[in-house]
Structure formats: C-alpha cells, structure tokens
Enzyme design. Structure first.
Site, PDB file in Angstrom:
ATOM      1  N   CYS A 139       0.834  -1.201   0.000  1.00 44.06           N
ATOM      2  CA  CYS A 139       0.000   0.000   0.000  1.00 44.06           C
ATOM      3  C   CYS A 139       0.870   1.253   0.000  1.00 44.06           C
ATOM      4  CB  CYS A 139      -0.935  -0.032   1.213  1.00 44.06           C
ATOM      5  SG  CYS A 139      -2.011   1.405   1.315  1.00 44.06           S
ATOM      6  N   CYS A 142      -0.421   4.176   2.029  1.00 44.77           N
ATOM      7  CA  CYS A 142      -0.238   3.997   3.473  1.00 44.77           C
ATOM      8  C   CYS A 142       1.225   4.204   3.869  1.00 44.77           C
ATOM      9  CB  CYS A 142      -0.628   2.578   3.893  1.00 44.77           C
ATOM     10  SG  CYS A 142      -2.162   1.986   3.188  1.00 44.77           S
ATOM     11  N   ASP A 143       2.138   3.617   3.116  1.00 42.23           N
ATOM     12  CA  ASP A 143       3.526   3.520   3.576  1.00 42.23           C
ATOM     13  C   ASP A 143       4.522   4.362   2.773  1.00 42.23           C
ATOM     14  OD1 ASP A 143       2.660   1.722   5.495  1.00 42.23           O
ATOM     15  OD2 ASP A 143       2.965  -0.016   4.203  1.00 42.23           O
TER      16      ASP A 143
HETATM   17  P1  FAD Z   1     -10.619  -5.191   6.620  1.00 42.90           P
HETATM   18  O1  FAD Z   1      -9.742  -4.352   7.438  1.00 42.90           O
HETATM   19  O2  FAD Z   1     -10.021  -5.992   5.499  1.00 42.90           O
HETATM   20  O3  FAD Z   1     -11.399  -6.173   7.601  1.00 42.90           O
HETATM   21  C1  FAD Z   1     -12.162  -7.229   7.114  1.00 42.90           C
HETATM   22  C2  FAD Z   1     -12.721  -7.990   8.291  1.00 42.90           C
HETATM   23  O4  FAD Z   1     -13.638  -8.965   7.800  1.00 42.90           O
HETATM   24  C3  FAD Z   1     -11.688  -8.768   9.111  1.00 42.90           C
HETATM   25  O5  FAD Z   1     -11.935  -8.526  10.465  1.00 42.90           O
HETATM   26  C4  FAD Z   1     -11.966 -10.227   8.782  1.00 42.90           C
HETATM   27  O6  FAD Z   1     -11.709 -11.075   9.890  1.00 42.90           O
HETATM   28  C5  FAD Z   1     -13.461 -10.167   8.520  1.00 42.90           C
HETATM   29  N1  FAD Z   1     -13.976 -11.252   7.676  1.00 42.90           N
HETATM   30  C6  FAD Z   1     -13.601 -11.611   6.428  1.00 42.90           C
HETATM   31  N2  FAD Z   1     -14.312 -12.687   6.038  1.00 42.90           N
HETATM   32  C7  FAD Z   1     -15.138 -12.988   7.064  1.00 42.90           C
HETATM   33  C8  FAD Z   1     -16.108 -14.009   7.279  1.00 42.90           C
HETATM   34  N3  FAD Z   1     -16.357 -14.937   6.358  1.00 42.90           N
HETATM   35  N4  FAD Z   1     -16.767 -14.052   8.470  1.00 42.90           N
HETATM   36  C9  FAD Z   1     -16.553 -13.104   9.414  1.00 42.90           C
HETATM   37  N5  FAD Z   1     -15.637 -12.107   9.247  1.00 42.90           N
HETATM   38  C10 FAD Z   1     -14.952 -12.075   8.105  1.00 42.90           C
HETATM   39  N6  FAD Z   1      -5.180   2.277   5.311  1.00 42.90           N
HETATM   40  C11 FAD Z   1      -4.984   3.517   5.790  1.00 42.90           C
HETATM   41  O7  FAD Z   1      -5.907   4.330   5.767  1.00 42.90           O
HETATM   42  N7  FAD Z   1      -3.799   3.876   6.365  1.00 42.90           N
HETATM   43  C12 FAD Z   1      -2.737   3.031   6.459  1.00 42.90           C
HETATM   44  O8  FAD Z   1      -1.671   3.398   6.952  1.00 42.90           O
HETATM   45  C13 FAD Z   1      -2.924   1.699   5.974  1.00 42.90           C
HETATM   46  N8  FAD Z   1      -1.923   0.796   6.049  1.00 42.90           N
HETATM   47  C14 FAD Z   1      -2.114  -0.461   5.567  1.00 42.90           C
HETATM   48  C15 FAD Z   1      -1.066  -1.373   5.663  1.00 42.90           C
HETATM   49  C16 FAD Z   1      -1.243  -2.661   5.216  1.00 42.90           C
HETATM   50  C17 FAD Z   1      -0.100  -3.647   5.332  1.00 42.90           C
HETATM   51  C18 FAD Z   1      -2.489  -3.063   4.628  1.00 42.90           C
HETATM   52  C19 FAD Z   1      -2.687  -4.473   4.139  1.00 42.90           C
HETATM   53  C20 FAD Z   1      -3.522  -2.139   4.507  1.00 42.90           C
HETATM   54  C21 FAD Z   1      -3.339  -0.840   4.964  1.00 42.90           C
HETATM   55  N9  FAD Z   1      -4.349   0.108   4.856  1.00 42.90           N
HETATM   56  C22 FAD Z   1      -4.171   1.364   5.376  1.00 42.90           C
HETATM   57  C23 FAD Z   1      -5.638  -0.214   4.227  1.00 42.90           C
HETATM   58  C24 FAD Z   1      -6.668  -0.487   5.317  1.00 42.90           C
HETATM   59  O9  FAD Z   1      -6.155  -1.435   6.224  1.00 42.90           O
HETATM   60  C25 FAD Z   1      -7.962  -1.001   4.700  1.00 42.90           C
HETATM   61  O10 FAD Z   1      -8.437  -0.072   3.747  1.00 42.90           O
HETATM   62  C26 FAD Z   1      -9.027  -1.201   5.765  1.00 42.90           C
HETATM   63  O11 FAD Z   1      -8.565  -2.068   6.766  1.00 42.90           O
HETATM   64  C27 FAD Z   1     -10.306  -1.762   5.155  1.00 42.90           C
HETATM   65  O12 FAD Z   1     -11.196  -1.941   6.179  1.00 42.90           O
HETATM   66  P2  FAD Z   1     -12.418  -2.941   6.075  1.00 42.90           P
HETATM   67  O13 FAD Z   1     -13.136  -2.828   7.362  1.00 42.90           O
HETATM   68  O14 FAD Z   1     -13.159  -2.709   4.820  1.00 42.90           O
HETATM   69  O15 FAD Z   1     -11.794  -4.398   5.917  1.00 42.90           O
END
Ligand code: FAD
Ligand code: NAP
Length: 328
Positions: A139, A142-143
């Site tokens: 990302c 992010c980084d």
């Molecule tokens: P996610 O964070 O992907 O969460 C998905 C959730 O769904 C998880 O808890 C998982 O357990 C759950 N889930 C999946 N399938 C199931 C199922 N079948 N049953 C029950 N639960 C399930 N964004 C920033 O803004 N700033 C940053 O500095 C940043 N750094 C990042 C660094 C890394 C290494 C990565 C990978 C991403 C980074 N991001 C950053 C992006 C950010 O993390 C994501 O945009 C954000 O987490 C998305 O949130 P979300 O809630 O949509 O999904």
C-alpha cells in the site's frame, strides 16, 4: 458441524475492520443491538501493519493494531456484541437472513452489513512476509511517506502498480517498476504519465527473485531480479518493495446471491452501501476497489449503519400499517 439454537439480532455486521466496527458502533447507538462477527482476522488488515499516519485525529504516529483495539473497545463500550466466529455460509434469500458460523452457530438478522474487506495478493516469497512492514508493503498511500528521498521498487503491471509508482515518484528518489511481461495492462493515460516521469524506470520481463535485508533494525537493503527471457540475475540496492499485483475481496460466501463486479467486489447502488438485496449492505474494501483506506472504510461503515437503520425503520412502519389495517 453441530447446529446450535439460532441467535437473532436486528443488525449483524460481518467483519471487524474499520468498516465493521464503525457500522456496529453506529447501529448500537441507534439502539439496534448489533452483533458483530469478527472473522479470522479480528481488527482486519490494519492489524498486520505498523505505523499509521493518515487516520485523522492523532497527531502522533499510531500503530495499526492499537487503532483497531481502540475501535473494538469503543464498540464494546457502546454495547456491540462481538462474536469470535467466521461466517462460512450466508443464506440471503431467507427472511430473516440466515448466516452460519464455522462454530456451527446459526445467526439470524433483519439487516446484514457485509464488511469482510479485501486482502492484497502477495507473490508468495517467504521474505515478503518476513520484511512486511519493514521494507515490504502492499500500500503506497499507506507507507509511501516512509520512503521519502529513498529508492523503491514496485512489482506489477496493472492500474494499481502504475498508480502506486506514480504516487511513490512524488516522494521517493527513484522508483523501479518490475513487470513480468513487456507491456502493461494499466490504462494508457496512466502508462503515458509513468513513461514520462523522470524518476521512474521500468524493467520488463522480470520477476522478483529475492529480497535482501538487514536485521538491526529489520529493513530491506536490496532485491535480486531475474530476467525471464535471458535468465540473467541482477542485484539492485534499494530501500522498499511495493507489491501491487492486485487485491482479492472476501466475497466467496456471497457469490450467486449478492451482485458483484467481474473482479468479485460487491456492487452497491452509487452513493450508497445498498446491494441488490434490500436489507443487505456492503461497506469498506469489500465494495471499494479504488480508495481502500481505513478512513474511507470507516466512513462507508457509518453509511451502511445509517442506511440499515432507515431500512429497519421503514420496515417497522410497513408492518405497523399492515397490522393496523388488519385490525380495522
Ligand atoms: P478489513 O480491514 O479488510 O477487515 C475485514 C474484516 O472482515 C476482518 O476482520 C476479517 O476477519 C473479517 N472477515 C472476512 N471474512 C469474514 C467471514 N467470512 N466471516 C466473518 N468475518 C470475516 N489504510 C490507511 O488508511 N492507512 C494506512 O496506513 C494503511 N496501512 C495499511 C497497511 C497494510 C499492510 C495493509 C494491508 C492495509 C493498509 N491500509 C491502510 C488499508 C486499510 O487497512 C484497509 O483499507 C481497511 O482495513 C479496510 O477496512 P475494512 O473494514 O473494509 O476491511
Ligand atoms: P490487475 O489489473 O489484476 O493487475 C495485476 C498485475 O500484477 C498484472 O500486471 C499482472 O501481470 C501482475 N501480476 C499478477 N500476479 C503476479 C505475479 N504472481 N507475479 C508478478 N506479477 C503479477 O490488478 P490491479 O492493478 O490491482 O487492478 C485490479 C482492478 O482494479 C482492475 O480492474 C483495475 O482496472 C482496477 N483499478 C482501477 C484503478 C483506477 O481506475 N484508477 C486503480 C487501481 C485498480 P500480467 O499483466 O502479466 O497479468
């Protein structure tokens, strides 16, 4: 799998990333007693990163896992029931909606918020994981900031790779894009910008063979690339590697029920989190292939909860009207 007595909640949120926690916090404050199913990665993607510098509200650098602990604590504080289970089957053609957990538990909901996120695809090189958050990232938004004035590489040849390279070129001293073929599949206009950028070099027909690094502090110091045409290996000194070979939304269990785009992201009505199924909403990375940020995921989670609340309130009004006309 043993089936336990079904548990019902007016709103069930699937996923415990920023979208899921935010949706659940809003639903709890609307007095909808939400249940949140945390999934395999409680806290979501931010639990596998270190510094987060772009989530508003924190003047100091915060850690991804810490931020997610705060969201969890806030959700609990407002009364969200957090369930440690993984949904393995969703029956969204039934009313109430029926979700089945890996534990065997059946969950029933009047409204469902899908917030299962997406995962960056990785190459599968063992050192990718080892140096993750210490020189290897998926990302740039992010980084990228951590590589100001440094030399970095981007792996991939799609829109993501080209956009990441262009973004990094504003910050880094040099960006080397390494692609396994001799042409990009990214949009032509993005390619043109990339080819015209003085800080970006493209290495064609090549793959990442190795990542070299130091232990104290853990950091990347270089890479080895292999030319697929000649077999020649080349070592390059650099500070960071960005893997940009695509993302996979976690939508398998909803296939054939919720409408999706060809790449598996859930389709929502523009400007909303409404899916094709009334009462089922999708928020965060699972429906957003463009922005993929914690703050946008949280914002979409808020929208999903407000829309679920409106949906439930309208449904209750309809029921009340039907009931009243039956009595009359
Ligand atoms: P996610 O964070 O992907 O969460 C998905 C959730 O769904 C998880 O808890 C998982 O357990 C759950 N889930 C999946 N399938 C199931 C199922 N079948 N049953 C029950 N639960 C399930 N964004 C920033 O803004 N700033 C940053 O500095 C940043 N750094 C990042 C660094 C890394 C290494 C990565 C990978 C991403 C980074 N991001 C950053 C992006 C950010 O993390 C994501 O945009 C954000 O987490 C998305 O949130 P979300 O809630 O949509 O999904
Ligand atoms: P993508 O289009 O699937 O491209 C992935 C790239 O990574 C391809 O170039 C592919 O090579 C390469 N790749 C895949 N696996 C690899 C491996 N194991 N080793 C080396 N290289 C590998 O993914 P994306 O770029 O993330 O885009 C996904 C979708 O989001 C697309 O529909 C894209 O248009 C969209 N998107 C749009 C925007 C925008 O509109 N601004 C921005 C980002 C993403 P090959 O070319 O050889 O297949």
């Amino acid at each position: 799998m043993i089936e336990h007595a079904a548990r019902h909640a007016p709103v069930i949120v699937i996923g415990s990333g920023p979208a899921g926690y935010t949706a659940a916090i809003y639903a709890a404050r609307a007095m909808r007693k939400p249940m949140l199913i945390a999934g395999l990665q409680p806290g979501g993607q931010l639990t596998i990163t270190t510094d987060v510098e772009n989530y508003p509200g924190f003047a100091d650098v915060i850690q991804g896992p810490w931020l997610m602990e705060q969201m969890r604590a806030q959700a609990k504080h407002v009364g969200v029931e957090i369930v440690e289970d993984i949904i393995v089957k969703a029956e969204l053609d039934k009313r109430p909606f029926r979700l089945i957990g890996d534990s065997g538990q059946v969950y029933l909901a009047d409204a469902v918020i899908i917030a299962t996120g997406a995962q960056a695809k990785w190459l599968g090189h063992p050192k990718e994981l080892y140096f993750g958050g210490h020189g290897v990232s998926a990302c740039a938004t992010c980084d990228g900031f951590f590589y100001r004035g440094k030399d970095v590489a981007v792996i991939g040849g799609g829109n993501s790779a080209v956009e990441e390279a262009l973004y990094l070129a504003h910050l880094a001293r040099s960006v080397t894009v390494i692609h396994r073929r001799d042409s990009f599949k990214a949009e032509k206009i993005l390619q043109e910008r990339l080819f015209n950028h003085p800080a970006i070099e493209v290495v064609w027909n090549s793959v990442l063979e190795d990542i070299e690094g130091a232990e104290e502090p853990k950091s990347v110091t270089g890479i080895v690339i292999r030319n697929l045409k000649t077999g020649e290996m080349e070592a390059r000194k650099l500070d960071g590697v960005f893997i940009a070979i695509g993302h996979s939304p976690a939508t398998d269990i909803f296939k054939g029920q919720v409408e999706m785009r060809d790449n598996g992201y859930i389709k929502v009505k523009p400007g909303t989190t409404e899916t094709n199924i009334p009462g089922v909403f999708a928020a965060g990375d699972v429906a957003d292939e463009v922005y993929r940020q914690a703050v946008t995921a949280a914002g979409l989670g808020c929208m999903a909860a407000l829309e679920a609340e409106r949906y439930l309130a309208a449904r209750e009004l309809d029921h009340a009207k039907t009931h009243a006309s039956a009595i009359a």
